[in-house]
Enzyme design. Structure first.
Site, mmCIF file in Angstrom:
data_model
loop_
_atom_site.group_PDB
_atom_site.id
_atom_site.type_symbol
_atom_site.label_atom_id
_atom_site.label_comp_id
_atom_site.label_asym_id
_atom_site.label_seq_id
_atom_site.Cartn_x
_atom_site.Cartn_y
_atom_site.Cartn_z
ATOM 1 N N ASP A 110 98.032 99.199 50.120
ATOM 2 C CA ASP A 110 98.055 97.923 49.454
ATOM 3 C C ASP A 110 98.392 97.990 47.954
ATOM 4 O O ASP A 110 98.232 99.037 47.316
ATOM 5 C CB ASP A 110 96.217 97.769 49.401
ATOM 6 C CG ASP A 110 95.911 96.218 48.935
ATOM 7 O OD1 ASP A 110 95.538 95.449 50.076
ATOM 8 O OD2 ASP A 110 96.279 95.913 47.728
ATOM 9 N N ILE A 111 98.913 96.945 47.601
ATOM 10 C CA ILE A 111 99.655 96.871 46.051
ATOM 11 C C ILE A 111 98.583 96.968 44.906
ATOM 12 O O ILE A 111 98.853 97.357 43.859
ATOM 13 C CB ILE A 111 100.409 95.785 45.954
ATOM 14 C CG1 ILE A 111 101.654 96.166 44.912
ATOM 15 C CG2 ILE A 111 99.954 94.350 45.696
ATOM 16 C CD1 ILE A 111 102.578 97.224 45.256
ATOM 17 N N HIS B 101 92.342 96.424 56.517
ATOM 18 C CA HIS B 101 92.213 97.224 55.440
ATOM 19 C C HIS B 101 91.567 98.513 55.815
ATOM 20 O O HIS B 101 90.312 98.549 56.347
ATOM 21 C CB HIS B 101 91.064 96.709 54.313
ATOM 22 C CG HIS B 101 91.772 95.349 53.709
ATOM 23 N ND1 HIS B 101 92.215 95.229 52.652
ATOM 24 C CD2 HIS B 101 91.588 94.051 53.970
ATOM 25 C CE1 HIS B 101 92.494 94.059 52.210
ATOM 26 N NE2 HIS B 101 92.104 93.165 53.136
ATOM 27 N N GLU C 133 93.473 85.929 51.247
ATOM 28 C CA GLU C 133 94.382 85.831 50.222
ATOM 29 C C GLU C 133 95.860 85.750 51.190
ATOM 30 O O GLU C 133 96.584 84.964 50.826
ATOM 31 C CB GLU C 133 94.617 87.001 49.599
ATOM 32 C CG GLU C 133 95.537 87.062 48.477
ATOM 33 C CD GLU C 133 95.715 88.537 47.743
ATOM 34 O OE1 GLU C 133 94.890 89.006 47.436
ATOM 35 O OE2 GLU C 133 96.757 88.932 47.405
ATOM 36 N N HIS D 150 95.558 91.560 59.095
ATOM 37 C CA HIS D 150 95.715 93.009 58.466
ATOM 38 C C HIS D 150 94.359 93.586 58.456
ATOM 39 O O HIS D 150 93.292 93.019 58.112
ATOM 40 C CB HIS D 150 96.376 93.007 57.115
ATOM 41 C CG HIS D 150 95.725 92.025 56.030
ATOM 42 N ND1 HIS D 150 95.983 90.683 56.124
ATOM 43 C CD2 HIS D 150 95.069 92.243 54.995
ATOM 44 C CE1 HIS D 150 94.970 90.077 55.101
ATOM 45 N NE2 HIS D 150 94.628 90.977 54.479
HETATM 46 P P1 5GP Z 1 92.824 89.503 51.885
HETATM 47 O O1 5GP Z 1 93.813 88.392 52.514
HETATM 48 O O2 5GP Z 1 92.463 90.458 53.185
HETATM 49 O O3 5GP Z 1 91.788 88.912 51.145
HETATM 50 O O4 5GP Z 1 93.702 90.334 51.041
HETATM 51 C C1 5GP Z 1 95.097 90.703 51.151
HETATM 52 C C2 5GP Z 1 95.566 92.175 50.523
HETATM 53 O O5 5GP Z 1 96.810 92.230 50.593
HETATM 54 C C3 5GP Z 1 94.827 92.274 49.000
HETATM 55 O O6 5GP Z 1 94.097 93.720 49.150
HETATM 56 C C4 5GP Z 1 96.168 92.641 48.167
HETATM 57 O O7 5GP Z 1 96.378 93.432 47.228
HETATM 58 C C5 5GP Z 1 97.183 92.823 49.238
HETATM 59 N N1 5GP Z 1 98.456 92.318 48.911
HETATM 60 C C6 5GP Z 1 99.008 90.954 48.507
HETATM 61 N N2 5GP Z 1 100.178 90.657 48.580
HETATM 62 C C7 5GP Z 1 100.511 92.249 48.615
HETATM 63 C C8 5GP Z 1 102.187 92.796 48.598
HETATM 64 O O8 5GP Z 1 103.128 92.048 48.365
HETATM 65 N N3 5GP Z 1 102.194 93.959 48.904
HETATM 66 C C9 5GP Z 1 101.309 94.984 49.459
HETATM 67 N N4 5GP Z 1 101.615 96.162 49.565
HETATM 68 N N5 5GP Z 1 99.933 94.253 49.353
HETATM 69 C C10 5GP Z 1 99.695 92.927 48.992
#
Ligand code: 5GP
Length: 130
Positions: free
Chosen positions: A29-30, A95, A88, A93
Site C-alpha cells: 500500500d502506497i 488489506h 477509496e 482488495h
Molecule cells: P480503500 O478503498 O480500501 O478504502 O483504500 C484503498 C487503499 O489503496 C488505501 O489504503 C490507499 O493507500 C491505497 N492506494 C490508493 N491508491 C494507490 C496506488 O496508486 N498505489 C498503491 N500501492 N496503493 C494505493
C-alpha cells in the site's frame, strides 16, 4: 474507466509488487497503516467483495493467506490484521496489515516509508512466499 488497481495490474502505474499469479496480484500500500501493509487484488475488476463468484472469493482468501504468512515472516509484529473496505478504490482488495497495536487497524494512523525501503521490503516479502 479502468480502476487505479487495473492500471497497476497492466503496468501502466508502477507498484512495489510482492506476489502475482494468473488471477491475483499483491503490492505494498502506497500510504501504509504500518510497515508491510499490503493489498491483495483480483485481476478481474469487481467493485464489491461479496459480489465476487464464490470460488474466486475463496481463491482470493487462499492467495491472501499465502501473502500474509510471508509478511508475518518478514515484518516483526504480533499478527497480521485483515480488512476489506473499498471506499477509496472500488476494485476489490484485501488489506493485510502487520499489527502491534489496535491503532494500525484504524486507517487514521499512517507511517512514512521511503522508496528504498518499499523496494527492499517488497523483495523480502516476495522471497518469503511459500
Ligand atoms: P480503500 O478503498 O480500501 O478504502 O483504500 C484503498 C487503499 O489503496 C488505501 O489504503 C490507499 O493507500 C491505497 N492506494 C490508493 N491508491 C494507490 C496506488 O496508486 N498505489 C498503491 N500501492 N496503493 C494505493
Amino acid at each position: 474507466m479502468a480502476s487505479i488497481f487495473t492500471k497497476i495490474i497492466t503496468g501502466e502505474i508502477p507498484s512495489y509488487k510482492v506476489a502475482e499469479d494468473d488471477q491475483f496480484i499483491a503490492f505494498l500500500d502506497i500510504n501504509p497503516n504500518a510497515r508491510g501493509h499490503t493489498l491483495c487484488v483480483p485481476k478481474q475488476e469487481t467493485n464489491k467483495i461479496f459480489d465476487m463468484q464464490p470460488q474466486q472469493y475463496l481463491e482470493l482468501m487462499r492467495f491472501s493467506r499465502r501473502v500474509a504468512l510471508a509478511i508475518e515472516k518478514t515484518v516483526p509484529c504480533k499478527r497480521i490484521g485483515m480488512s476489506v473496505i473499498g471506499l477509496e478504490v472500488p476494485h476489490v482488495h484485501v488489506h493485510l496489515i502487520p499489527l502491534n497495536d489496535m491503532k494500525e487497524m484504524t486507517f487514521q494512523h499512517k507511517v512514512k516509508q521511503h522508496e528504498n525501503d518499499f523496494i527492499s521490503l517488497a523483495k523480502e516479502i516476495a522471497n518469503n512466499l511459500e
